[in-house]
Write an enzyme that holds these catalytic residues in place. Structure first.
Site, PDB file in Angstrom:
ATOM      1  N   CYS A  73       0.864  -1.175   0.000  1.00  0.00           N
ATOM      2  CA  CYS A  73       0.000   0.000   0.000  1.00  0.00           C
ATOM      3  C   CYS A  73       0.903   1.229   0.000  1.00  0.00           C
ATOM      4  O   CYS A  73       1.717   1.385   0.918  1.00  0.00           O
ATOM      5  CB  CYS A  73      -0.884  -0.015   1.247  1.00  0.00           C
ATOM      6  SG  CYS A  73      -1.872   1.483   1.505  1.00  0.00           S
ATOM      7  N   CYS A 183      -0.776   3.726  -6.539  1.00  0.00           N
ATOM      8  CA  CYS A 183      -1.637   2.989  -5.608  1.00  0.00           C
ATOM      9  C   CYS A 183      -1.724   1.568  -6.134  1.00  0.00           C
ATOM     10  O   CYS A 183      -1.880   1.361  -7.350  1.00  0.00           O
ATOM     11  CB  CYS A 183      -3.028   3.625  -5.545  1.00  0.00           C
ATOM     12  SG  CYS A 183      -4.251   2.661  -4.613  1.00  0.00           S
TER      13      CYS A 183
END
Length: 259
Positions: A73, A183
């Site tokens: 992440c 992302c």
């Protein structure tokens, strides 16, 4: 210890894009993947909240014997990985947007970065951008709403396509030739992005680099699994696992886990 699993966590299903790269490069490694979909996206949350969630995920993976943890992440990496490395002994592999290769390879001196607010406003992102993209035209775009649509199973919806068109518009105006995906959810958008972008625009994400770094760190610590037994691959979500299952395919099983 070498047969212990690699732990991977993300604020949802997006980090499975990283898991796929790790599994492809290290097919004998046992892995445990946590999708913290209940708290997705991490991007709008404050730094301390992101650290707290990362600690929660780390503690669970350590309780399951993980020998190394991949923070799959971008937002958790940029906000929490320093804290995690200071407080836990296992190696951590982080992720940050691939600004460096885009900035070094651009011929138009213009690159686009699509990322979450939590990544774009982080100190680590700022330092990396300043170091490698100084003097380039850089269009940063907060991908607000994208993660929520992906987590809702609307990857190829009209709402997603419309959102992406609006986010790409300012990038196309300056004629970018590289789009950096900041992302881990976003690599799943590549088929749609390729339809919306001119052919000369190259799309970069961090997946392969993360897998190579994972292998290097395992080798350095003597933790590489040399067993040829079929690996145990576990996938857990704290919401309905059907969404993650759709990204994994029938070869793997996503399970619900309360965490």
């Amino acid at each position: 210890m070498s047969t212990n699993p690699i732990g991977i966590f993300d604020s949802g299903v997006g980090g499975t894009s990283i898991w796929k790269e790790v599994h492809q490069l290290l097919p004998h490694e046992n892995t445990i993947y946590l999708a913290d979909s209940r708290n997705a996206p991490y991007g709008p949350k404050g730094k301390q909240a992101i650290i707290d969630l990362s600690v929660k995920n780390t503690e669970l993976l350590l309780s399951k014997g993980c020998k190394l943890i991949v923070v799959a992440c971008n937002t958790a990496t940029t906000n929490a990985i320093d804290y995690l490395r200071q407080h836990y002994e296992v190696p951590f592999i982080g992720i940050e947007p691939a600004i460096k290769p885009a900035a070094l390879q651009t011929e138009h001196n213009a690159i686009g970065i699509l990322a979450t607010k939590g990544t774009l406003t982080s100190t680590l992102f700022s330092k990396t951008s300043e170091l490698y993209a100084n003097g380039k035209t850089v269009i940063e775009q907060d991908g607000k709403g994208i993660v929520e649509l992906i987590e809702s199973g609307e990857l190829y919806s009209e709402a997603m396509r419309s959102l992406l068109e609006s986010y790409l518009e300012p990038m196309l105006k300056v004629n970018i030739d590289y789009l950096v995906l900041g992302c881990t959810h976003y690599p799943y958008l590549i088929p749609v992005l390729q339809e919306l972008l001119p052919q000369h625009v190259k799309i970069i994400d961090s997946g392969k680099a993360v897998a190579k770094q994972t292998k290097a760190v395992l080798e350095r610590h003597g933790l590489l699994n040399t067993s040829t037994e079929k690996p145990k691959l576990k996938f857990y979500s704290n919401t309905d696992p059907k969404v993650m299952q759709s990204f994994l395919g029938d070869a793997f099983v996503a399970e619900y886990l309360e965490f």
